[in-house]
Design an enzyme around this catalytic site. Structure first.
Site: not given
Ligand code: FAD
Ligand code: SIN
Length: 536
Positions: A12-13, A15, A45, A48-49, A288, A349, A384
């Site tokens: 239930s995130g 996606a 959580y 950044g966006g 990153r 992450h 990513r």
């Protein structure tokens, strides 16, 4: 007795919820199975966006170029172009669902900047973007009459014809998903669910590492379920370590968003030097993988346990308005970011690999769909680009929902008597200690031997440890009454095995996979594929 739905969504995130809403809007009955309360997810959580082209001065081709650059030669260019092209429309849908993206004083949307982006293109709701999206989607779910949400149900394994006694693939036309087993964790019993199709939207794997930004739900369950069902899983070696998590002596790793560097924060070593210029021309806004390796190298050189993030150059008003959550967290840890530097370290992450899907979120098993962090679409390649994951999740949920409705219309669905779960009935509290120990051992092994900088020797050592743990857990699994921690540990071990397996296959350094034995990139390696027979 099994419960039946047209489609079962696991997770239930962003996606799972986006997919469920679309499928329900097409008139199908959806069951969402989620292992904690609905909001508990990586999505909740996200700080950044969400990256998308919404400004006149930006262009989808520039977003494509930045994404390909980050992916280090392993992105599927067609997938990148299609997913990013769908971005602006998906943002508009989120707005329609009630996500109130932050605006500038003049009413234009506020666009943040993060590593590797050539333009400001990150839409955000201050620094709590994920929470705002999760709330808006859950609100829409509550209003739906054809979606049933089952909280505290832990999806364990998929049911395919091969798992139904007396039934084989041919009899049903083809091998396909028939449903799944899920543990009702509040009533402590395993239930059988039947469905025309199943979506895996179970998120990431951060918890297989000792230090991670991810919440406790991120144990890679969907990847393990798919792998056990023989579904293709790829590129598992590409684990992204976020450069800046707040350093504490315990294992908590609260994220300090890359967007803070986008507003001018600078990384400094123990001598106070701004070191990123020595590693990349883009300095603190380099990709990153580069920033995380630079920090790792600075920490090894100095022997320090962290580096500093210097936010003192950012106006207090900006810190408080744009980053209220981060500001409050730092204050709670005794740091005032306007006058003091923040101690930061890298932490596991995001997973760039996962269950292989096409651009309809279809996996290699008919009726099984995957989207969000659990899936590998080809968008991220070997690394990513920041804030591309929320976007990918919502775009692919929309595409997958259209595909599943077509699939349900076309499939010849025949009711099958699904099996009932047979539990082991053995419980021994002493053995629980062993489970807890093994849980810690997986996390430590992955952190120490399968981290930011790898060697063949360390990977092989990790493989030996994980193989032993895998043998132990399999013995437990078949003899003990299952519970959530046993199921999670079993999944974490399997997922760790696939990460190591893929990392050992890749005899080159590329993107997030940096291995001292093979420091160069090689044209010989494309996507890796997690093999099935890890345990020998
Ligand atoms: P999730 O949101 O993780 O949801 C997974 C769901 O599956 C949960 O509900 C979970 O309980 C459920 N589940 C898992 N296993 C089972 C099981 N066995 N049975 C039943 N249910 C199960 N990305 C960005 O693009 N921008 C950002 O700013 C950003 N910031 C981030 C900050 C943090 C701290 C973290 C951790 C990640 C961030 N990311 C960001 C990454 C992004 O949040 C995730 O990739 C994305 O939210 C994943 O969404 P999802 O729906 O695939 O999975
Ligand atoms: C962050 O805010 O730094 C996280 C963004 C992301 O993971 O994409």
């Amino acid at each position: 007795m099994a419960r039946y739905y047209d489609v079962i969504v696991v997770g239930s995130g962003i996606a799972g919820l986006s997919f469920a809403l679309k499928v329900a809007e097409a008139g199908r009955k959806v069951g969402i199975i989620t292992k904690k309360n609905s909001a508990e997810s990586n999505t909740n959580y996200a700080q950044g966006g969400i990256a998308a082209v919404t400004s006149q001065t930006d262009d989808v081709e520039m977003h494509v170029a930045d994404t390909l650059d980050a992916g280090d030669g392993l992105c599927d260019e067609a997938a990148v172009r299609e997913i990013l092209r769908d971005g602006p429309a998906s943002i508009e849908e989120l707005v329609q669902r009630g996500v109130d993206f932050s605006q500038l004083g003049d009413g234009r949307v506020s666009l943040g900047k993060e590593g590797g982006h050539s333009k400001r293109r990150i839409l955000h709701v201050r620094d709590v973007t994920g929470k705002a999206i999760e709330e808006a989607l859950l609100h829409a779910i509550e209003k739906s009459e054809t979606i049933e949400t089952l909280e505290h149900f832990f999806a364990m394994d998929l049911i395919t014809p091969l798992k139904v006694p007396g039934c084989d693939a041919d009899e049903l036309g083809s091998n396909r998903v028939l449903g799944l087993f899920a543990l009702n964790t509040q009533e402590d019993r395993v239930e059988t669910f039947g469905a025309g199709a199943v979506l895996l939207a179970t998120g990431g794997i951060g918890q297989i590492y000792q230090y991670t930004t991810n919440p406790y739900i991120a144990t890679g369950d969907g990847i393990a379920m798919a792998h056990r069902a023989g579904v293709e899983v790829q590129n598992m070696e590409f684990v992204q370590f976020h450069p800046t998590a707040f350093y504490t002596k315990d294992s908590d790793r609260f994220l300090i968003s890359e967007a803070v560097r986008g507003e001018g924060a600078i990384l400094r070593n123990m001598k106070g030097e701004a070191f990123m210029g020595r590693y990349d021309a883009r300095k603190d806004l380099a990709l990153r993988d580069i920033v995380a390796r630079a920090i790792d190298s600075e920490m090894k050189l100095s022997g320090a346990r962290h580096v500093w993030l210097d936010t003192r150059g950012i106006e207090l008003e900006v810190l408080q308005d744009r980053f209220p959550n981060i500001y409050a967290y730092c204050q709670s840890r005794g740091i005032s970011p306007d006058t003091e530097m923040i101690p930061v370290v890298p932490a596991a992450h995001y997973l760039c690999g996962g269950v292989k899907t096409n651009l309809n979120s279809e996996t290699s098993l008919p009726g099984l769909y995957a989207c969000g962090e659990v899936a590998c679409t080809g968008l991220h390649g070997a690394n990513r680009l920041a804030s591309n994951s929320l976007l990918e999740a919502v775009v692919m949920a929309n595409r997958g929902a259209k595909a599943v409705v077509r699939y349900l219309d076309s499939v010849h669905s025949r009711e099958v008597d699904l099996p009932v779960w047979k539990d082991g009935d053995f419980r021994d509290s002493d053995e629980r200690v062993v489970l807890l120990h093994n849980w810690d051992e997986v996390k430590r092994t992955m952190w120490d031997y399968v981290g930011i900088v790898r060697t063949k020797k360390r990977l092989e050592r990790a493989r030996t440890r994980i193989q032993t743990l895998e043998r132990e857990i399999n013995e437990y699994y078949w003899n003990f009454k299952v519970d959530e921690s046993l199921l999670e540990l079993r999944n974490m071990i399997l997922v760790a095995a696939t990460v190591i397996d893929c990392a050992l296959q890749r005899q080159e350094s590329r993107g997030l996979h940096y291995i001292l034995d093979y420091p160069e990139k090689s044209a010989d390696f494309g996507n890796s594929c997690a093999k099935r027979a890890f345990l020998k």
